[in-house]
Design an enzyme around this catalytic site. Structure first.
Site, PDB file in Angstrom:
ATOM      1  N   PHE A  68      37.125  34.687  45.340  1.00 42.11           N
ATOM      2  CA  PHE A  68      38.578  34.809  45.077  1.00 42.11           C
ATOM      3  C   PHE A  68      38.977  34.171  43.753  1.00 42.11           C
ATOM      4  CE2 PHE A  68      39.102  34.349  49.999  1.00 42.11           C
ATOM      5  CZ  PHE A  68      38.552  35.611  50.188  1.00 42.11           C
ATOM      6  N   ILE A  69      38.185  34.362  42.726  1.00 50.07           N
ATOM      7  CA  ILE A  69      38.489  33.723  41.444  1.00 50.07           C
ATOM      8  C   ILE A  69      39.387  34.637  40.602  1.00 50.07           C
ATOM      9  CG2 ILE A  69      37.532  32.680  39.343  1.00 50.07           C
ATOM     10  CD1 ILE A  69      36.999  31.177  42.095  1.00 50.07           C
ATOM     11  N   ARG A 126      50.939  24.766  41.513  1.00 55.32           N
ATOM     12  CA  ARG A 126      51.870  25.080  42.604  1.00 55.32           C
ATOM     13  C   ARG A 126      53.286  25.285  42.071  1.00 55.32           C
ATOM     14  NH1 ARG A 126      48.643  20.952  46.728  1.00 55.32           N
ATOM     15  NH2 ARG A 126      46.957  22.462  47.089  1.00 55.32           N
ATOM     16  N   GLN A 167      64.539  46.557  53.382  1.00 53.46           N
ATOM     17  CA  GLN A 167      65.491  46.991  54.415  1.00 53.46           C
ATOM     18  C   GLN A 167      66.746  47.588  53.783  1.00 53.46           C
ATOM     19  OE1 GLN A 167      64.584  46.981  57.468  1.00 53.46           O
ATOM     20  NE2 GLN A 167      66.483  47.670  58.428  1.00 53.46           N
ATOM     21  N   GLY A 227      66.312  51.080  52.810  1.00 53.29           N
ATOM     22  CA  GLY A 227      66.038  52.062  53.856  1.00 53.29           C
ATOM     23  C   GLY A 227      64.705  52.753  53.604  1.00 53.29           C
ATOM     24  N   GLY A 228      64.603  54.003  53.991  1.00 50.55           N
ATOM     25  CA  GLY A 228      63.332  54.748  53.939  1.00 50.55           C
ATOM     26  C   GLY A 228      62.712  54.781  52.557  1.00 50.55           C
ATOM     27  N   GLU A 253      46.600  28.830  45.858  1.00 47.33           N
ATOM     28  CA  GLU A 253      46.861  27.474  45.316  1.00 47.33           C
ATOM     29  C   GLU A 253      47.386  26.545  46.410  1.00 47.33           C
ATOM     30  OE1 GLU A 253      47.467  26.768  41.418  1.00 47.33           O
ATOM     31  OE2 GLU A 253      46.203  28.484  40.945  1.00 47.33           O
ATOM     32  N   GLY A 254      46.949  26.797  47.628  1.00 43.12           N
ATOM     33  CA  GLY A 254      47.370  25.987  48.781  1.00 43.12           C
ATOM     34  C   GLY A 254      48.312  26.790  49.661  1.00 43.12           C
ATOM     35  N   GLU A 274      50.808  26.076  54.995  1.00 48.70           N
ATOM     36  CA  GLU A 274      50.419  25.024  55.942  1.00 48.70           C
ATOM     37  C   GLU A 274      49.915  23.788  55.175  1.00 48.70           C
ATOM     38  OE1 GLU A 274      49.567  28.301  56.176  1.00 48.70           O
ATOM     39  OE2 GLU A 274      51.019  28.680  57.764  1.00 48.70           O
TER      40      GLU A 274
END
Ligand code: COS
Length: 378
Positions: free
Chosen positions: A155-156, A242, A335, A338-339, A362-363, A366
């Site tokens: 995941f770099i 972050r 939303q 709509g469509g 980056e964290g 949680e």
């Protein structure tokens, strides 16, 4: 807290906004669709000095501090979160050398990254070391005046296009967190290999891959921050990162709100624009209020970042708040459309997909709560 930008910060924001609107926005949907690294706009970011923002001028950067970094990421992400991610991670990796490098390392490595000649990446995550960043398995073993590195990262961000890599390795496994060290390696170092490129839900214009090290020899002078200092190097670097990701989340949310506002004013049902309905107005008001709150927390963290040594709490609060804001606002923006919002005719479905990563990389959210609780309960 001063809410006004300085003249210099306003100029930087306006320059990046103009570039984003005129040059990034027109290709944003296409690079997302094709998972394409946008070489042409990266070249322009080089020319405009955006790839060196917040890096001191003495090391070839454009200066501007963390606020400039945050403003630029927000403005790019407002039209294309991939560009925000590319910049955030690039500057983030440079920051690790700016903060922990020796004068010789700064002079040797930063100018080529700040000019954009070399794109920077931070190689930290491994299959078994995600949230538990201390569980590094990539090994660096001292061999005379060099270290031999073996292992692999996943995941770099910027991995396949990187020019300079900051690599987290275990040098003394028996010491746990205090046995981790960071090294700087340029792309052409023998043994540095790019693995599989990921197909992602969002930020598809930013390329993400595995990076492997097979008997990669780096000179001992490329050790960053001293042996055993690697965990601190990345944690401190991630604190600033972050703030970058919070800025990206604010930008994505603002872009989604901009699109939703334009749409609800124009879309007519029952003989009037849907913006005339109070239910719609309340949604728009909530979206605008949440974005402003997230932006102020992000700005506060950016201001303090240039004034204080430790900003883990402020950065975590900003990222937690901004990323959940981005999710909430982008869901509402779809939303409100709509469509048609569920299709690629409008950018809001892309904003929704892009928003999700801000709660993860980056964290995770949680981890942000662990950092916040750790500080509040200390
Ligand atoms: N700045 C400077 N030093 C820091 C620091 C920071 N932000 N965070 C931790 N440290 C230091 C601590 O001070 C401690 O050193 P001392 O023992 O000398 O005091 C050492 O590092 C270990 O700290 P701690 O015990 O708090 O570390 P933990 O293993 O408990 O950290 C979390 C836990 C979850 C907070 C950490 O591993 C983390 O942030 N994980 C997420 C990693 C991440 O963001 N991954 C995504 C990668 S980018 S896609």
């Amino acid at each position: 807290m001063d809410f006004e930008l300085t003249e210099e910060q306003r100029l930087i924001r306006n320059m990046v906004r103009e570039f984003a609107e005129n040059e990034v926005k027109p290709i944003a949907a296409e690079i997302d669709k094709n998972h394409r690294w946008p070489e042409e706009t990266i070249a322009r970011m080089r020319e405009l000095g955006i790839l060196g923002l917040s890096i001191p001028e003495e090391y070839g950067g454009s200066g501007g501090g963390t606020i400039a970094y945050s403003l630029a990421i927000e403005e790019l992400s407002r039209v294309c979160a991939s560009h925000g991610a590319i910049l955030a991670v690039h500057i983030g990796a440079i920051n690790s050398i700016r903060l922990f490098g020796t004068e010789a390392q700064k002079k040797k490595f930063i100018p080529e990254m700040a000019s954009g000649k070399r794109i920077a990446c931070l190689c930290m995550t491994e299959p078994g070391a995600g949230t538990d960043a201390s569980a590094q398995r990539t090994r660096a073993v001292r061999d005379g005046d060099r270290y031999i590195i073996n292992g692999g990262k996943i995941f770099i961000t910027n991995g396949p296009v990187g020019g300079t890599y900051v690599v987290l390795c275990m040098t003394a496994p028996e010491k746990g967190v205090k046995g981790i060290s960071a090294f700087i390696a340029n792309r052409e170092t023998r043994g540095l290999k790019i693995g599989q490129i990921e197909e992602k839900l969002g930020i598809r214009g930013s390329v993400t891959s595995e990076v492997f090290f097979e008997d990669m020899a780096v000179p001992a002078e490329n050790l960053l921050g001293g042996e055993g200092q690697g965990f601190k190097v990345v944690m401190k670097t991630l604190d600033i990162g972050r703030i970058g990701m919070a800025s990206q989340a604010v930008g994505i949310a603002q872009g989604a709100l901009d699109a939703a506002v334009a749409y609800v004013k124009e879309r007519k049902q029952f003989g009037k624009p849907i913006a005339a309905n109070q239910g719609i107005q309340w949604m728009v008001a909530e979206m605008a209020a949440r974005i402003e709150a997230a932006r102020l927390l992000t700005r506060k963290a950016a201001i303090l970042c240039d004034q204080r040594d430790r900003i883990s709490l402020e950065a975590a609060i900003a990222k937690l708040t901004a990323s959940s804001t981005a999710m909430d606002v982008t869901v509402k923006a779809v939303q409100l459309h709509g469509g048609i919002g569920y299709t690629t005719h409008h950018p809001v479905e892309r904003f929704l997909r892009d928003a999700k990563i801000t709660e993860i990389y980056e964290g995770t959210s949680e981890v942000m709560k662990m950092v916040i609780a750790g500080s509040v309960l200390a």
